[in-house]
Design a protein around this motif. Structure first.
Motif, short mmCIF file in Angstrom:
data_model
loop_
_atom_site.label_atom_id
_atom_site.label_comp_id
_atom_site.label_asym_id
_atom_site.label_seq_id
_atom_site.Cartn_x
_atom_site.Cartn_y
_atom_site.Cartn_z
N MET A 13 22.77 17.76 45.22
CA MET A 13 23.14 16.52 45.45
C MET A 13 24.61 16.56 45.54
O MET A 13 25.02 15.94 46.61
CB MET A 13 23.24 15.94 44.02
N LYS A 14 25.49 17.59 45.21
CA LYS A 14 26.90 17.56 45.34
C LYS A 14 26.95 18.56 47.05
O LYS A 14 28.01 17.91 47.53
CB LYS A 14 27.62 18.35 44.29
N GLU A 15 26.40 19.43 47.19
CA GLU A 15 26.27 20.18 48.40
C GLU A 15 26.23 19.21 49.56
O GLU A 15 26.89 19.42 50.63
CB GLU A 15 25.42 21.36 48.10
N TYR A 16 25.31 18.23 49.54
CA TYR A 16 24.99 17.49 50.55
C TYR A 16 25.65 16.08 50.71
O TYR A 16 25.18 15.37 51.41
CB TYR A 16 23.36 17.40 50.97
N ASP A 17 26.36 15.80 49.51
CA ASP A 17 26.97 14.57 49.26
C ASP A 17 25.94 13.45 49.14
O ASP A 17 26.22 12.43 49.83
CB ASP A 17 27.93 14.42 50.28
N LEU A 18 24.89 13.50 48.49
CA LEU A 18 23.77 12.76 48.48
C LEU A 18 24.15 11.51 47.30
O LEU A 18 24.53 11.82 46.31
CB LEU A 18 22.54 13.35 48.09
N TRP A 63 16.34 9.20 42.83
CA TRP A 63 16.58 9.82 41.71
C TRP A 63 18.28 10.04 42.05
O TRP A 63 18.79 10.21 43.21
CB TRP A 63 16.21 11.39 41.40
N GLY A 64 18.95 10.12 40.99
CA GLY A 64 20.39 10.23 40.99
C GLY A 64 20.87 11.29 39.83
O GLY A 64 20.19 11.79 39.07
N LEU A 65 22.17 11.41 40.21
CA LEU A 65 22.99 12.09 39.09
C LEU A 65 23.25 11.61 37.83
O LEU A 65 23.18 10.06 37.90
CB LEU A 65 24.17 12.84 39.67
#
Length: 95
Positions: A13-18, A63-65
């Protein structure tokens, strides 16, 4: 499994700024792709995405963080999907 899921999901999620990860909603199967984020304790929302040949609804999950304030973003994404696709229809009760 839960730890591995959390680490991998957060990294992706962080690597691809999702804002969200989209997965198919496979109904009530014992284990599906939707189980992976759930095992890690991540918030998710499922909405209708279509119907199979028998008229059974098929869902899509967003889905999210687990960060403060991100759950409303998931609701916004899911609502926008519903508004754009207009797939939801009232259930029919057939004997």
């Amino acid at each position: 499994m839960a730890r591995l899921t959390r680490v991998s999901f957060v990294k992706s999620m962080k690597e691809y700024d999702l804002d969200a990860l989209v997965t198919p909603g496979l109904g009530a199967s014992v284990f599906s792709v939707t189980s992976i984020p759930a095992i890690g304790g991540f918030p998710g929302i499922s909405v209708p995405a279509g119907y199979d040949s028998k008229g059974v609804p098929i869902g899509i999950c967003f889905w999210g963080l687990k960060a403060k304030g991100l759950e409303p973003k998931l609701i916004e994404i899911a609502y926008s999907f519903e508004k754009a696709t207009k797939i939801r229809k009232p259930p029919s009760f057939k004997p």
